[in-house]
Design an enzyme around this catalytic site. Structure first.
Site, PDB file in Angstrom:
ATOM      1  N   HIS A 134       0.722  -1.102   0.038  1.00  0.00           N
ATOM      2  CA  HIS A 134       0.017   0.008   0.022  1.00  0.00           C
ATOM      3  C   HIS A 134       0.902   1.320  -0.218  1.00  0.00           C
ATOM      4  CE1 HIS A 134      -1.768   3.194   2.638  1.00  0.00           C
ATOM      5  NE2 HIS A 134      -2.516   3.236   1.972  1.00  0.00           N
ATOM      6  N   ASN A 178       0.486   5.773  -0.197  1.00  0.00           N
ATOM      7  CA  ASN A 178      -0.507   6.904  -0.376  1.00  0.00           C
ATOM      8  C   ASN A 178       0.189   8.234  -0.076  1.00  0.00           C
ATOM      9  OD1 ASN A 178      -2.051   8.831   1.612  1.00  0.00           O
ATOM     10  ND2 ASN A 178      -3.445   7.783   0.218  1.00  0.00           N
ATOM     11  N   VAL A 179       0.209   9.257  -0.993  1.00  0.00           N
ATOM     12  CA  VAL A 179       0.659  10.450  -0.642  1.00  0.00           C
ATOM     13  C   VAL A 179      -0.388  11.527  -0.870  1.00  0.00           C
ATOM     14  CG1 VAL A 179       3.276  10.143  -1.061  1.00  0.00           C
ATOM     15  CG2 VAL A 179       1.836  10.525  -3.066  1.00  0.00           C
ATOM     16  N   ARG A 180      -0.646  12.600  -0.101  1.00  0.00           N
ATOM     17  CA  ARG A 180      -1.599  13.614  -0.251  1.00  0.00           C
ATOM     18  C   ARG A 180      -1.399  14.762   0.381  1.00  0.00           C
ATOM     19  NH1 ARG A 180      -2.118   9.503   3.746  1.00  0.00           N
ATOM     20  NH2 ARG A 180      -2.423  10.394   5.986  1.00  0.00           N
ATOM     21  N   HIS A 216      -8.578  -4.296  17.982  1.00  0.00           N
ATOM     22  CA  HIS A 216      -9.243  -5.442  18.291  1.00  0.00           C
ATOM     23  C   HIS A 216      -8.798  -6.817  18.152  1.00  0.00           C
ATOM     24  CE1 HIS A 216      -9.956  -4.964  14.088  1.00  0.00           C
ATOM     25  NE2 HIS A 216     -10.406  -6.185  14.051  1.00  0.00           N
ATOM     26  N   GLY A 231     -16.778  10.959  -1.765  1.00  0.00           N
ATOM     27  CA  GLY A 231     -15.908  10.358  -2.739  1.00  0.00           C
ATOM     28  C   GLY A 231     -16.723   9.260  -3.408  1.00  0.00           C
TER      29      GLY A 231
END
Length: 301
Positions: A107, A109-111, A176, A260
């Site tokens: 995975h 992600n860059v934002r 959990h 989205g």
């Protein structure tokens, strides 16, 4: 505070999407399907999906750039001072699920996020990272992954990698289950350090180091023979991925609550999963070894 250069961020993210998709198409031999979408409240995105490839069972590389008049609850719960501001968010997110159980799920992600209100300075920050979710133990894969992660952080100071590594271990944790999702990597959020240009440079470095981190691992494991036992365990462990994304992941919640595109947000889910009641692997097995392997540690010691 330096004003954010939104055009530069968007150009970088779109070019990064092109680079990553080209690399995975070369590895798999299967093209991505592209869907361009728009959002009624403002903005849209470019979703690229590969399914039933020669190597990848499913992968999504997703660019989005959305605007809105009200911050969603998932964001204001984390940053209550942003309530009542208009927001603009853009990012590139990907999850790649190989079919071979000896190959890990990855995975990245860059934002960039901006929140504005008339008469006030804009609030902006960067976030992102990359993390690895293996199904079987390969110490050399973990060492390589974290070595490249450290290289991505090196230009920004010796303490950045340990800080982002610990942040990743803390974030990708199933409370959990009292389990890590994988062997970690990098994670950062609300990042403004040094002003816009240095913060943007860190985001770019993380994005640029994802392919050097993942490709050697996939090339090393892609032809390893596997059978029903390995596949069964992979599908069982994929259930943990689903649990994390639906229960704990702030990005999933933000995407859904901000309106989205649902299909794009949930393309990160593995295509096949098996859930069992109260199952544990056979003691001493290769499958049991994974549970100790996932515990946080200094992989480069």
């Amino acid at each position: 505070m330096t004003q954010p250069d939104i055009a530069a961020v968007k150009a970088y993210l779109l070019a990064l999407q092109d680079r990553i998709c080209a690399a995975f198409e070369a590895l798999d031999g299967t093209p991505f399907r592209e869907d361009a979408w728009e959002r009624a409240e403002g903005g849209g995105g470019r979703t690229r999906v590969m399914e039933h490839g020669r190597f990848f069972e499913r992968g999504g590389v997703l660019f989005s750039h959305v605007q809105g008049g009200q911050m969603p609850a998932s964001a204001t719960a984390h940053r209550p001072e942003l309530a009542g501001r208009r927001f603009e968010a853009m990012g590139l997110s990907l999850v790649m699920h190989p079919e071979n159980p000896y190959c890990p799920t990855s995975h990245m992600n860059v934002r960039c996020f901006i929140a504005e209100k008339e008469g006030c300075e804009p609030v902006w920050w960067f976030g992102g990272g990359f993390d690895l979710t293996p199904y079987y133990v390969f110490e050399d894969d973990a060492e390589h992954w974290h070595r490249v992660a450290r290289d991505a952080c090196a230009p920004f100071g010796a303490q950045v990698y340990p800080r982002l590594k610990t942040w990743c271990d803390t974030y990708f944790y199933l409370k959990h289950r009292d389990e890590q999702r994988g062997i970690g990597g990098l994670f950062f959020d609300d990042w403004q350090e040094g002003g816009f240009e240095p913060a943007f440079a860190l985001m770019r470095s993380v994005g640029d180091h994802y392919l050097p981190a993942i490709l050697p691992i996939l090339e090393r494991r892609r032809d390893a023979p596997w059978g029903e036992r390995e596949r069964d365990f992979q599908l069982y462990r994929r259930g943990r991925y689903v649990e994390f994304n639906l229960v704990w992941d702030r990005g999933t919640l933000f995407g859904l609550q901000s309106g989205g595109r649902t299909e794009s947000i949930l393309v990160s889910m593995p295509p096949e999963v098996r859930f069992r009641y109260d199952w544990t692997p056979e003691p001493g097995s290769a499958e049991a070894a994974l549970y100790d392997y996932l515990k946080p540690r200094d992989w480069l010691a």
